[in-house]
Design a protein around this motif. Structure first.
Motif, short mmCIF file in Angstrom:
data_model
loop_
_atom_site.label_atom_id
_atom_site.label_comp_id
_atom_site.label_asym_id
_atom_site.label_seq_id
_atom_site.Cartn_x
_atom_site.Cartn_y
_atom_site.Cartn_z
N HIS A 17 -8.84 5.07 10.64
CA HIS A 17 -9.19 4.35 9.41
C HIS A 17 -8.87 5.20 8.19
O HIS A 17 -8.26 4.71 7.22
CB HIS A 17 -10.67 3.98 9.44
N ASP A 18 -9.26 6.46 8.21
CA ASP A 18 -9.04 7.34 7.06
C ASP A 18 -7.55 7.57 6.82
O ASP A 18 -7.11 7.65 5.66
CB ASP A 18 -9.74 8.69 7.28
N ASN A 19 -6.79 7.68 7.90
CA ASN A 19 -5.36 7.93 7.75
C ASN A 19 -4.66 6.74 7.09
O ASN A 19 -3.85 6.90 6.17
CB ASN A 19 -4.74 8.20 9.13
N ILE A 20 -5.00 5.53 7.55
CA ILE A 20 -4.39 4.32 6.97
C ILE A 20 -4.85 4.15 5.52
O ILE A 20 -4.08 3.73 4.65
CB ILE A 20 -4.76 3.09 7.81
N SER A 21 -6.11 4.50 5.25
CA SER A 21 -6.67 4.34 3.91
C SER A 21 -6.04 5.30 2.90
O SER A 21 -6.19 5.10 1.68
CB SER A 21 -8.19 4.56 3.94
N ARG A 22 -5.37 6.32 3.37
CA ARG A 22 -4.65 7.19 2.45
C ARG A 22 -3.51 6.45 1.77
O ARG A 22 -3.07 6.83 0.67
CB ARG A 22 -4.09 8.40 3.21
N VAL A 23 -3.03 5.40 2.42
CA VAL A 23 -1.93 4.59 1.87
C VAL A 23 -2.46 3.34 1.20
O VAL A 23 -2.09 3.01 0.07
CB VAL A 23 -0.93 4.21 2.98
N LEU A 24 -3.36 2.62 1.89
CA LEU A 24 -3.94 1.39 1.32
C LEU A 24 -5.28 1.77 0.69
O LEU A 24 -6.34 1.59 1.28
CB LEU A 24 -4.12 0.34 2.41
N GLU A 47 -1.76 -13.36 4.05
CA GLU A 47 -1.31 -14.29 3.02
C GLU A 47 -1.62 -13.68 1.66
O GLU A 47 -2.79 -13.56 1.30
CB GLU A 47 -2.02 -15.64 3.15
N ASP A 48 -0.59 -13.28 0.93
CA ASP A 48 -0.84 -12.68 -0.37
C ASP A 48 0.45 -12.60 -1.16
O ASP A 48 1.55 -12.81 -0.63
CB ASP A 48 -1.46 -11.30 -0.22
N ALA A 49 0.29 -12.28 -2.43
CA ALA A 49 1.43 -12.15 -3.33
C ALA A 49 2.26 -10.92 -2.96
O ALA A 49 1.75 -9.98 -2.33
CB ALA A 49 0.94 -12.04 -4.77
N PRO A 50 3.52 -10.90 -3.35
CA PRO A 50 4.34 -9.72 -3.07
C PRO A 50 3.82 -8.49 -3.81
O PRO A 50 3.26 -8.59 -4.90
CB PRO A 50 5.73 -10.12 -3.62
N GLY A 51 3.99 -7.32 -3.18
CA GLY A 51 3.69 -6.07 -3.86
C GLY A 51 2.26 -5.61 -3.83
O GLY A 51 1.88 -4.71 -4.60
N VAL A 52 1.43 -6.17 -2.94
CA VAL A 52 0.02 -5.75 -2.90
C VAL A 52 -0.28 -4.77 -1.76
O VAL A 52 -1.41 -4.35 -1.59
CB VAL A 52 -0.94 -6.97 -2.81
N GLY A 53 0.74 -4.46 -0.96
CA GLY A 53 0.53 -3.43 0.08
C GLY A 53 0.69 -3.90 1.50
O GLY A 53 0.32 -3.17 2.43
N LYS A 54 1.26 -5.07 1.71
CA LYS A 54 1.40 -5.59 3.08
C LYS A 54 2.31 -4.70 3.93
O LYS A 54 1.98 -4.31 5.05
CB LYS A 54 1.92 -7.03 3.04
N LYS A 59 3.39 -0.10 7.87
CA LYS A 59 3.99 1.23 8.05
C LYS A 59 2.93 2.29 8.34
O LYS A 59 3.13 3.17 9.17
CB LYS A 59 4.78 1.63 6.81
N ALA A 60 1.79 2.20 7.65
CA ALA A 60 0.72 3.18 7.83
C ALA A 60 0.16 3.11 9.25
O ALA A 60 -0.15 4.14 9.85
CB ALA A 60 -0.39 2.95 6.81
N ILE A 61 0.01 1.90 9.78
CA ILE A 61 -0.48 1.75 11.15
C ILE A 61 0.52 2.36 12.13
O ILE A 61 0.15 3.11 13.04
CB ILE A 61 -0.72 0.26 11.48
N ALA A 62 1.80 2.05 11.93
CA ALA A 62 2.84 2.57 12.83
C ALA A 62 2.91 4.09 12.77
O ALA A 62 2.99 4.76 13.81
CB ALA A 62 4.19 1.96 12.46
N GLY A 195 6.14 10.44 -4.79
CA GLY A 195 6.85 9.81 -3.69
C GLY A 195 6.01 8.77 -2.97
O GLY A 195 4.89 8.45 -3.37
N GLU A 196 6.55 8.24 -1.88
CA GLU A 196 5.88 7.21 -1.10
C GLU A 196 4.84 7.85 -0.20
O GLU A 196 5.18 8.64 0.70
CB GLU A 196 6.90 6.45 -0.26
N PRO A 197 3.54 7.54 -0.38
CA PRO A 197 2.47 8.17 0.41
C PRO A 197 2.62 7.98 1.91
O PRO A 197 2.27 8.87 2.69
CB PRO A 197 1.20 7.49 -0.11
N VAL A 198 3.13 6.83 2.33
CA VAL A 198 3.21 6.55 3.76
C VAL A 198 4.15 7.53 4.46
O VAL A 198 4.00 7.80 5.67
CB VAL A 198 3.66 5.08 4.01
#
Length: 317
Positions: A17-24, A47-54, A59-62, A195-198
Motif C-alpha cells: 500500500h505504501d509503495n503504490i501510494s508513493r505514486v498515487l 471511470e474517470d477523466a483523463p490525467g487523474v492517475g489511472k 504501473k505502480a502496482i506492476a 521526473g516520473e515517480p513511478v
C-alpha cells in the motif's frame, strides 16, 4: 518469504500500500480497493477523466510486484487478434507459429476500453473469467497472476461503445479516482519536478508471495449470517422498482470474495458487516441498470439506490 502469520500479512499489505501510494498520492481508499481486487483475483474498472492517475496506478502496482506489465490503448480499429495474438506463417520452416498478444502479461492496462467495438471488448471475457484464451481452436492458459485494470472516460460518449452488462459483470469493482485536494496536488507537482515517480519504485512483493496471499484470502471465514446478508442485498436489487436489472449470481459470489479480501488486507481471518457495507457501491453499482433514461446519470443513480438498499437490508447482529 512465505506468508505465515497475521503480522507478516499486515506488514506485506502495508508495504505494498505504501509503495503504490508513493505514486498515487492522497488516494488511500483507491489504493486499498485496488489491492483488495488484486488479492481477490478480480479485475477493476476505473471511470474517470483523463490525467487523474489511472495509468500511474497500474504501473505502480506492476512495479511493486516485479511482474509483467502491458498497456494497450484501445481504438475503434482494433481487432481481437491485436489483444490475444495470432498465428504467423514462417516460410523458412513451412509452419505457423503463435505470436502472443499483450493479454499474456500479469497486469494489463486496458486504456479507454469503451473506444473499441464489442467484438474486441469480448476478447477479454474468457481471459477475465477463466484465465485462458481461445485462439483458432487452441486454448491457452494465462500465467497467474492475471489482473486487468481497465479505464474509460464517463464524460465523453462520441465514438465510444458502452460496455455490455456481461462485460461489466467481469469486473469485481468499478471506481473513480477523482481530482486531488489542492494541498495534495501541490505535492504532486513538486514530486514530478525530478521526473516520473513511478520509475523510482522497486518491487516489494514477489509473485510467489502474491499467489500465497491470494490463496490465503480464500480461507477467510464468512459467517452464514453474512452470506444471508449478502443474498438479501442482492435479492433487493432484483426486485427494486427503479432497477431493470439486478445483481447476478456471479455478482453475489464476487461480492463475498471481495469482502474476504478486504478482511484479509486488514489482518482479519473473518468478514464483518462493515466489510460488506463499505464494498457494496464499488462492487454492485456497475452491475445494476436503472430506469433512468439519461445515460450520464445511470451510475450516479445506481450508487444512490445501492446505498438505500443498505439501509433496508437487515444487518446481522
Amino acid at each position: 518469504m512465505e506468508v505465515r502469520s497475521q503480522q507478516q500479512t499486515e506488514s506485506l499489505v502495508k508495504t505494498l500500500h505504501d509503495n503504490i501510494s508513493r505514486v498515487l498520492i492522497g488516494k488511500p481508499e483507491v489504493v486499498q480497493l485496488a489491492i483488495v481486487t488484486l488479492l481477490a483475483e478480480g479485475h477493476i474498472l476505473i471511470e474517470d477523466a483523463p490525467g487523474v492517475g489511472k495509468t500511474s496506478l497500474a504501473k505502480a502496482i506492476a512495479k511493486s510486484l516485479d511482474c509483467n506489465y502491458t498497456r494497450v490503448q484501445f481504438t475503434p480499429d482494433m481487432l481481437p487478434s491485436d489483444i490475444l495474438g495470432s498465428n504467423v506463417f514462417l516460410p523458412n520452416l513451412g509452419e505457423f507459429e503463435f505470436r502472443k498478444g499483450p493479454i499474456f502479461s500479469n497486469i494489463l492496462l486496458a486504456d479507454e476500453i469503451n473506444r473499441t467495438p464489442p467484438r474486441t471488448q469480448s476478447a477479454l471475457l474468457e481471459a477475465m473469467n477463466e484465465g485462458q484464451v481461445s485462439v483458432e481452436g487452441q486454448t491457452i492458459q494465462l500465467q497467474p497472476p492475471f489482473f486487468v485494470l481497465a479505464t474509460q472516460n464517463p464524460f465523453e460518449f462520441e465514438g465510444t461503445y458502452p460496455l455490455p452488462e456481461n462485460q461489466l459483470d467481469r469486473f469485481m469493482m468499478c471506481i473513480d479516482i477523482g481530482y486531488p485536494e489542492r494541498s495534495i496536488e501541490r505535492d504532486v507537482l513538486i514530486q514530478h519536478r525530478s521526473g516520473e515517480p513511478v520509475d523510482t519504485l522497486e518491487p516489494v512483493l514477489t509473485v510467489k508471495q502474491l499467489r500465497e496471499m491470494q490463496q490465503a484470502v480464500l480461507n477467510v471465514r464468512v459467517d452464514d449470517s453474512l452470506t444471508d446478508y449478502i443474498l438479501e442485498i442482492v435479492e433487493i436489487t432484483r426486485n427494486h422498482p427503479e432497477l431493470t436489472l439486478g445483481v447476478s449470481t456471479r455478482g453475489a459470489i464476487t461480492f463475498s470474495q471481495a469482502a474476504q479480501s478486504k478482511a484479509f488486507t486488514e489482518g482479519r481471518d473473518y468478514v464483518t458487516p462493515d466489510d460488506i457495507k463499505q464494498l457494496a457501491v464499488p462492487v454492485l453499482a456497475h452491475r445494476v441498470i436503472t430506469k433512468s433514461l439519461v445515460r450520464e446519470s445511470q451510475r450516479e443513480r445506481a450508487t444512490e439506490i445501492i446505498r438505500q438498499i443498505l439501509q433496508q437490508a437487515t444487518v446481522p447482529g
